[in-house]
Design an enzyme around this catalytic site. Sequence first.
Site, short mmCIF file in Angstrom:
data_model
loop_
_atom_site.label_atom_id
_atom_site.label_comp_id
_atom_site.label_asym_id
_atom_site.label_seq_id
_atom_site.Cartn_x
_atom_site.Cartn_y
_atom_site.Cartn_z
N HIS A 14 65.05 69.91 5.42
CA HIS A 14 65.35 70.95 4.43
C HIS A 14 64.27 72.03 4.53
O HIS A 14 63.08 71.72 4.68
CB HIS A 14 65.38 70.34 3.04
CG HIS A 14 65.81 71.29 1.97
ND1 HIS A 14 64.96 72.25 1.44
CD2 HIS A 14 67.00 71.44 1.33
CE1 HIS A 14 65.61 72.94 0.52
NE2 HIS A 14 66.85 72.46 0.43
N ASP A 16 62.64 73.98 2.48
CA ASP A 16 61.50 73.86 1.57
C ASP A 16 60.60 72.70 1.96
O ASP A 16 59.37 72.80 1.94
CB ASP A 16 61.98 73.67 0.13
CG ASP A 16 62.71 74.89 -0.42
OD1 ASP A 16 62.40 76.00 0.03
OD2 ASP A 16 63.60 74.71 -1.27
N LYS A 17 61.21 71.58 2.33
CA LYS A 17 60.42 70.41 2.72
C LYS A 17 59.71 70.65 4.05
O LYS A 17 58.62 70.13 4.28
CB LYS A 17 61.32 69.18 2.81
CG LYS A 17 61.44 68.45 1.51
CD LYS A 17 60.16 67.70 1.19
CE LYS A 17 59.83 67.82 -0.27
NZ LYS A 17 58.44 67.94 -0.57
N GLU A 42 49.91 77.75 1.93
CA GLU A 42 51.34 77.83 1.65
C GLU A 42 52.08 78.37 2.86
O GLU A 42 51.50 79.00 3.74
CB GLU A 42 51.59 78.70 0.42
CG GLU A 42 50.84 78.19 -0.80
CD GLU A 42 51.31 78.81 -2.08
OE1 GLU A 42 52.51 79.08 -2.21
OE2 GLU A 42 50.47 79.02 -2.97
N GLU A 55 44.45 80.47 0.98
CA GLU A 55 43.00 80.60 0.96
C GLU A 55 42.37 79.30 1.46
O GLU A 55 42.64 78.23 0.92
CB GLU A 55 42.50 80.89 -0.47
CG GLU A 55 43.05 82.18 -1.07
CD GLU A 55 44.46 82.00 -1.60
OE1 GLU A 55 45.29 82.90 -1.36
OE2 GLU A 55 44.73 80.97 -2.24
N LYS A 174 70.76 66.85 1.95
CA LYS A 174 70.42 66.65 0.54
C LYS A 174 71.20 65.45 0.01
O LYS A 174 72.30 65.16 0.48
CB LYS A 174 70.78 67.89 -0.29
CG LYS A 174 70.12 69.17 0.17
CD LYS A 174 70.51 70.37 -0.67
CE LYS A 174 69.75 70.41 -1.97
NZ LYS A 174 69.97 71.67 -2.71
N PHE A 239 78.91 71.97 7.24
CA PHE A 239 77.48 72.20 7.08
C PHE A 239 76.86 72.23 8.48
O PHE A 239 76.15 71.32 8.88
CB PHE A 239 76.88 71.09 6.22
CG PHE A 239 75.43 71.30 5.82
CD1 PHE A 239 74.70 72.42 6.20
CD2 PHE A 239 74.78 70.34 5.03
CE1 PHE A 239 73.37 72.59 5.83
CE2 PHE A 239 73.45 70.49 4.66
CZ PHE A 239 72.75 71.61 5.06
N ASP A 247 68.87 78.86 5.02
CA ASP A 247 68.17 79.25 3.80
C ASP A 247 66.70 79.45 4.10
O ASP A 247 66.12 78.69 4.88
CB ASP A 247 68.30 78.17 2.71
CG ASP A 247 69.69 78.09 2.11
OD1 ASP A 247 70.09 79.04 1.42
OD2 ASP A 247 70.37 77.07 2.34
N ALA A 248 66.08 80.41 3.42
CA ALA A 248 64.63 80.54 3.49
C ALA A 248 63.99 79.35 2.77
O ALA A 248 64.57 78.77 1.86
CB ALA A 248 64.18 81.85 2.87
N ARG A 253 58.53 74.26 -3.58
CA ARG A 253 59.76 74.59 -4.31
C ARG A 253 60.61 73.35 -4.58
O ARG A 253 61.73 73.45 -5.06
CB ARG A 253 60.57 75.64 -3.54
CG ARG A 253 61.54 76.39 -4.41
CD ARG A 253 61.97 77.72 -3.84
NE ARG A 253 62.64 77.62 -2.55
CZ ARG A 253 63.17 78.66 -1.93
NH1 ARG A 253 63.09 79.87 -2.46
NH2 ARG A 253 63.74 78.52 -0.75
N LYS A 254 60.09 72.18 -4.28
CA LYS A 254 60.81 70.94 -4.57
C LYS A 254 59.93 69.98 -5.38
O LYS A 254 59.80 68.81 -5.09
CB LYS A 254 61.26 70.27 -3.26
CG LYS A 254 62.45 70.98 -2.60
CD LYS A 254 63.71 70.82 -3.43
CE LYS A 254 64.90 71.58 -2.86
NZ LYS A 254 64.78 73.04 -3.11
N LYS A 274 47.32 71.54 -0.81
CA LYS A 274 46.16 71.68 -1.71
C LYS A 274 45.17 70.55 -1.49
O LYS A 274 45.56 69.37 -1.47
CB LYS A 274 46.62 71.68 -3.17
CG LYS A 274 47.49 72.87 -3.54
CD LYS A 274 47.95 72.80 -4.99
CE LYS A 274 48.81 74.01 -5.35
NZ LYS A 274 49.30 73.93 -6.74
N LYS A 278 41.97 70.54 -6.31
CA LYS A 278 43.07 71.12 -7.08
C LYS A 278 43.71 70.01 -7.92
O LYS A 278 44.42 69.16 -7.40
CB LYS A 278 44.12 71.75 -6.17
CG LYS A 278 43.79 73.16 -5.67
CD LYS A 278 42.69 73.17 -4.66
CE LYS A 278 42.53 74.56 -4.03
NZ LYS A 278 41.38 74.60 -3.12
N ASP A 280 46.15 70.04 -9.86
CA ASP A 280 47.61 70.00 -9.77
C ASP A 280 48.04 68.78 -8.97
O ASP A 280 49.02 68.11 -9.32
CB ASP A 280 48.14 71.24 -9.05
CG ASP A 280 48.30 72.43 -9.98
OD1 ASP A 280 48.33 72.22 -11.19
OD2 ASP A 280 48.38 73.56 -9.48
#
Length: 393
Positions: A14, A16-17, A42, A55, A174, A239, A247-248, A253-254, A274, A278, A280
Amino acid sequence: MKKLITSESVTEGHPDKLCDQISDAILDGILEQDPAARVACECAVSTGLVLVIGEITTSCYVDINRIAREAIRNVGYDDKAPGFNADGCSVLVALNEQSADIALGVDNSLESKTASQEEEKSTGAGDQGMMYGFACNETDELMPMPISLAHSLARRLAEVRKDLTIPYLRPDGKTQVTVEYDGDTPKRIEAIVVSSQHLADASQEQLHHDIKTHVIEPIIPKGMIDDNTKIFINPTGRFVTGGPDGDAGLTGRKIIVDTYGGYAPHGGGAFSGKDPTKVDRSAAYMVRYIAKNFVKAGLASSCLIQVSYAIGVANPINVNVDTNGTGKLPDEMLSEIAQKEFDLRPDGIISTLDLRRPIFKQTASYGHFGRNDLDLPWERTDKAGYLAQKYLK
């Protein structure tokens, strides 16, 4: 009371992945040489393009271009892939050093600035925010059943593609699972959705048969499916165009796929790319570790922990435990135990979980939690026996 809960997962192909994997591959490459590096990397992908931004402050050199192409190739977008592939795409790199203003608070926490010379200096949190950790006894891995099954289906899609059980599948895909609950107990599967990229000459009839036979049936417990279970396989009917061609993609985003599938809250911060200063990422790992040990110890059958931080401050602002009425001790007492028995400062988290090492790329697909297939320190329940003995008398 009947309720339906749905969770989704995506395969490593995918878009995003794919970005998450590139970001974490770069992080691992840097940590392998410079464990103290600061990394916020990123990635964005689109047709024929990979953009790496962020960064990074480090004393080492890594070949970003090579790492990105290797990550893409490992997913299955190799030189034989139609459309987007590791050798045909352009890789653009735009990286800067970490802001000196941020580094000021991370290098020396607010507590360090007021400490005496004899007291140990400490690392401050790399950002503000709140993080959640969760565990429940619905599955062996102490995860909610919907996300556990969705991840298992997504992993199975990749397996049957790679071992050529279904040779016409492509990397993008998916999955989605809806579980019916009676109160807090899973009772049956309401719906299953599987969508997989495929070669153009594959018929829908063959694809439906193969995915049902080789993906769904080996994964979903037979007692959970009945005549009313809805199964959707490639519901659009085609598909072929997938991955970054379709898709971009973007790193981070997941985040619901990465955690608890929406069953438990999410603080909003992404993980991939990260370094462990971090919070997060590192604090989310830590509170999962605590929640899992609480549940394994029998202190609760369901445990949600929220922790929050201020940038540049080592100690958390708050720690809150919610056992949804299943706790053997009051939630307030469990919050106190969490802070007494576990070091929630960034340095303490990094030390407890041994996070300054290249272990992160393997988490970038199929979830960061509930990974019994990996030896992840935050998935261990090594303190459960101690907690049970001390607090359950």
